[in-house]
Structure formats: structure tokens, C-alpha cells
Design an enzyme around this catalytic site. Structure first.
Site, PDB file in Angstrom:
ATOM      1  N   SER A  21       0.826  -1.206   0.000  1.00  0.00           N
ATOM      2  CA  SER A  21       0.000   0.000   0.000  1.00  0.00           C
ATOM      3  C   SER A  21       0.866   1.264   0.000  1.00  0.00           C
ATOM      4  CB  SER A  21      -0.886  -0.016   1.243  1.00  0.00           C
ATOM      5  OG  SER A  21      -1.596   1.187   1.357  1.00  0.00           O
ATOM      6  N   LYS A  45      -3.748   2.188  -1.945  1.00  0.00           N
ATOM      7  CA  LYS A  45      -3.388   3.264  -1.002  1.00  0.00           C
ATOM      8  C   LYS A  45      -4.396   3.296   0.152  1.00  0.00           C
ATOM      9  CE  LYS A  45      -1.700   6.930   0.921  1.00  0.00           C
ATOM     10  NZ  LYS A  45      -0.608   6.686   1.890  1.00  0.00           N
ATOM     11  N   LEU A  73      -1.778   9.847   4.821  1.00  0.00           N
ATOM     12  CA  LEU A  73      -2.977   9.149   4.331  1.00  0.00           C
ATOM     13  C   LEU A  73      -3.786   9.967   3.326  1.00  0.00           C
ATOM     14  CD1 LEU A  73      -4.266   7.298   7.553  1.00  0.00           C
ATOM     15  CD2 LEU A  73      -3.035   6.325   5.613  1.00  0.00           C
ATOM     16  N   ASN A 100      -6.507  -1.508   1.793  1.00  0.00           N
ATOM     17  CA  ASN A 100      -5.883  -0.997   3.009  1.00  0.00           C
ATOM     18  C   ASN A 100      -6.782   0.110   3.568  1.00  0.00           C
ATOM     19  OD1 ASN A 100      -4.026   0.985   4.491  1.00  0.00           O
ATOM     20  ND2 ASN A 100      -2.657  -0.752   4.201  1.00  0.00           N
ATOM     21  N   CYS A 131      -0.201   3.662  10.718  1.00  0.00           N
ATOM     22  CA  CYS A 131       0.358   4.827  10.025  1.00  0.00           C
ATOM     23  C   CYS A 131       0.956   5.774  11.058  1.00  0.00           C
ATOM     24  CB  CYS A 131      -0.717   5.547   9.215  1.00  0.00           C
ATOM     25  SG  CYS A 131      -0.079   7.065   8.480  1.00  0.00           S
ATOM     26  N   LYS A 166      -2.584  -4.666   9.976  1.00  0.00           N
ATOM     27  CA  LYS A 166      -1.203  -4.238   9.670  1.00  0.00           C
ATOM     28  C   LYS A 166      -0.594  -3.562  10.896  1.00  0.00           C
ATOM     29  CE  LYS A 166       1.546  -1.770   6.212  1.00  0.00           C
ATOM     30  NZ  LYS A 166       1.530  -1.130   4.893  1.00  0.00           N
ATOM     31  N   ASN A 193       4.718  -1.982   9.246  1.00  0.00           N
ATOM     32  CA  ASN A 193       4.622  -0.643   8.675  1.00  0.00           C
ATOM     33  C   ASN A 193       5.968   0.046   8.945  1.00  0.00           C
ATOM     34  OD1 ASN A 193       3.719   1.918   7.732  1.00  0.00           O
ATOM     35  ND2 ASN A 193       1.625   1.387   8.282  1.00  0.00           N
TER      36      ASN A 193
HETATM   37  C1  SIN Z   1       1.031   7.792   4.960  1.00  0.00           C
HETATM   38  O1  SIN Z   1       0.075   7.989   4.188  1.00  0.00           O
HETATM   39  O2  SIN Z   1       1.444   8.666   5.727  1.00  0.00           O
HETATM   40  C2  SIN Z   1       1.734   6.466   4.972  1.00  0.00           C
HETATM   41  C3  SIN Z   1       0.810   5.359   5.253  1.00  0.00           C
HETATM   42  C4  SIN Z   1       1.265   4.483   6.369  1.00  0.00           C
HETATM   43  O3  SIN Z   1       2.388   4.579   6.828  1.00  0.00           O
HETATM   44  O4  SIN Z   1       0.469   3.652   6.820  1.00  0.00           O
END
Ligand code: SIN
Length: 304
Positions: A21, A45, A73, A100, A131, A166, A193
Site C-alpha cells: 500500500s 493506497k 494518508l 488498506n 500509520c 497491519k 509498517n
Molecule cells: C502515509 O500515508 O502517511 C503512509 C501510510 C502508512 O504509513 O500507513
């Protein structure tokens, strides 16, 4: 002829290679470069219930053998992903994808997962409780076993497709987190992650990332990810998807020996957009080299 197929909670993949993702978007750009149907699957994503603009820029910093991101995100929200992105994916990718899902409360996670699980081409939900780049969501759930279990229970009650959670590596005891979500009903675990990190610009003497800190990924984190996959495999009986710095067919085999049933490839796609295709193509020769006929036979093979 070697057999590369693996199964995740009834979902059979031609091979264990899954684009992770956040580095593969909705597959469009990669589909212009090669036939992405060669992949086992890919994880879209991270999607939240409502659209998100993401964090201020700069969002990316380079580091030795890896990178740091603080995307925050960014995504168009569950409705748009369900109505536009997932149908568009079905036109270029014949296989089920992994959805995800991010959120800021157990209810939001559940509502978002319920929407995305309705798409025929979503094979499983990957619950992103890890995240590191958003406040009051993401990793806040992934660093507290009780909160992680609560979100897992809420999502399991809302969807019938398999739910993989996750996990964040930014915890003291990854096995405790894995056991908590398994107990709450998770059908599988995916990890790791990114690791929370930062860089400082020597000229401005300020953090390089606008958000100050971000998630470290890339080859530098591979041994950490491998260790955590190994520990989680011993702590749970559900399947594990391993990821973190994987960039070769040999890394995939190593992850599977540690306990992964399938393996996600993240940052490597950003330095070499063909890396997933090349890893899938290299797997049979690597299997022959190490005397492997059925890839699924080696899952957890490094454990005594
Ligand atoms: C992000 O969008 O900041 C990264 C996603 C993640 O680390 O889960």
C-alpha cells in the site's frame, strides 16, 4: 516446474509477491510499464472514510538504504475509491486486490471497511492501525493492544471478507500486539509498517519533513522486519504477510522462512518500478537454487 502459489485465508495467489500500500497507487502507472497481472496481488493506497488532503510538503526525505515518508494518508475517501478506483482497477487487474483501510475511530474503520469490502474485486481488508503520520488515528491504535483489539472487533463485525491487521513496529512487544488482534478475530497479520524516524537539514537546522518525523522504509529496515515476522509467527496461528525492505526474490524466501505466507514489496517500487515484476520472474530460479519445489512448504521453515 516449481509451484509459487500461496493461500491467504482461502484467497489463492499465483505467487506471494504483493505490491504494498502507498507505493502502487491504484496500479494505473505501473500497468503502463508492465502487465501487473503477474503479481500475486497489490494493496491499494490507505483509504479513509472521508477524503484526506494529506500532510504539508516536504513529505519525503532520503536516508541511507531507504527513505522517510510523511504522506498523511492522502486519499479520495471510501465512496470515490468504491465507485471509481476499484472498478478502474478491475479493468487492468484480473485478480482480487487488498483494500488498506485507515481511520480515526473504531466506527470509522468499520464503516470504511464495510464500504470497500462490498467491491467484488476486494479479496481482503488490510486494517492499517500503524500509520505513523496522522494524529489521533493510525499508529495510536497500533501501539495499544486494547485499542488494536477494539478496532479489529469492530471491523470483523462489519465485514465478512478476511481482515488482516497491519501492525506497527514502533512498539516494545510486537508479539503482544499480534496476539491481541488475533484474539479479537483477525484472520491474519501484516507487518511491518514504517519505523518512526527523522532527518535534519544542516543548512536550515530544521527537520527535512514538514511534519518533523515520518516513517522509515527500504532495505535498511529489512532485518528488523524479518525479526518481527519471526516473532509474530511464533505468537499466532493465523497467516502472516511480511514486509519491510524487501527488494529481491531471496528476500521473499527469507521472509517466508521467518513465517510469512505472502510478502509485500514497498519502497523498492519507488527506486525501480519494475522490481515486483522482476522479483516474480526471479522466484523460480531462486527456488531451484535453494532446492524449493513448493514455495508454501517453506513458510516458517526457519523455526526449530
Ligand atoms: C502515509 O500515508 O502517511 C503512509 C501510510 C502508512 O504509513 O500507513
Amino acid at each position: 516446474m516449481v509451484n509459487t502459489s500461496v493461500a491467504l485465508s482461502g484467497l489463492v495467489l499465483d505467487n506471494p509477491v504483493i505490491a504494498a500500500s502507498g507505493v502502487f497507487g491504484y496500479g494505473r502507472e505501473f500497468a503502463e510499464l508492465y502487465d501487473i497481472n503477474i503479481l500475486g496481488s497489490f494493496s491499494i493506497k490507505g483509504t479513509t472514510l472521508l477524503p484526506r488532503f494529506g500532510n504539508p510538503t516536504p513529505r519525503i526525505a532520503e536516508t541511507y538504504a531507504g527513505m522517510i515518508n510523511s504522506v498523511g494518508l492522502q486519499n479520495p475517501g471510501a465512496d470515490k475509491v468504491l465507485e471509481e478506483e476499484l472498478p478502474n482497477i478491475a479493468k487492468i487487474f484480473r485478480k482480487p486486490v487488498i483494500a488498506n483501510v485507515g481511520g480515526f475511530s473504531a466506527e470509522q474503520y468499520a464503516l470504511c471497511a464495510e464500504k470497500l469490502a462490498a467491491a467484488p474485486n476486494v479479496g481482503l481488508i488490510e486494517l492499517n492501525i500503524s500509520c505513523p503520520n496522522v494524529h489521533g488515528g493510525g499508529m495510536a491504535f497500533g501501539t495499544d493492544p486494547a485499542a488494536a483489539a477494539e478496532v479489529t472487533r469492530a471491523v470483523k463485525a462489519a465485514v465478512s471478507k478476511p481482515v488482516y491487521v497491519k501492525l506497527s513496529p514502533n512498539v516494545t512487544d510486537i508479539a503482544e500486539m499480534a496476539a491481541a488482534v488475533e484474539e479479537a478475530g483477525a484472520d491474519g497479520i501484516s507487518l511491518i509498517n514504517t519505523l518512526l524516524g527523522m532527518r535534519i537539514d544542516l543548512r536550515t537546522r530544521r527537520p527535512v519533513l514538514a511534519a518533523g518525523m515520518g516513517g522509515v522504509s527500504g532495505p535498511a529496515v529489512f532485518p528488523v522486519a524479518l525479526r518481527m515476522v519471526y516473532q509474530v509467527y511464533e505468537a499466532v496461528s493465523v497467516p502472516v504477510i511480511g514486509m519491510g525492505g524487501v527488494s529481491s526474490a531471496e528476500d521473499v524466501i527469507e521472509m517466508m522462512l521467518a513465517g510469512a505466507t505472502a510478502v509485500e514489496i514497498g519502497a523498492a517500487n519507488l527506486t525501480d518500478p519494475f522490481c515486483c515484476r522482476d522479483i516474480v520472474n526471479a522466484l523460480p530460479a531462486a527456488m531451484k537454487k535453494y532446492g524449493i519445489e513448493n514455495l508454501s512448504d517453506i513458510i516458517g521453515g526457519a523455526h526449530g
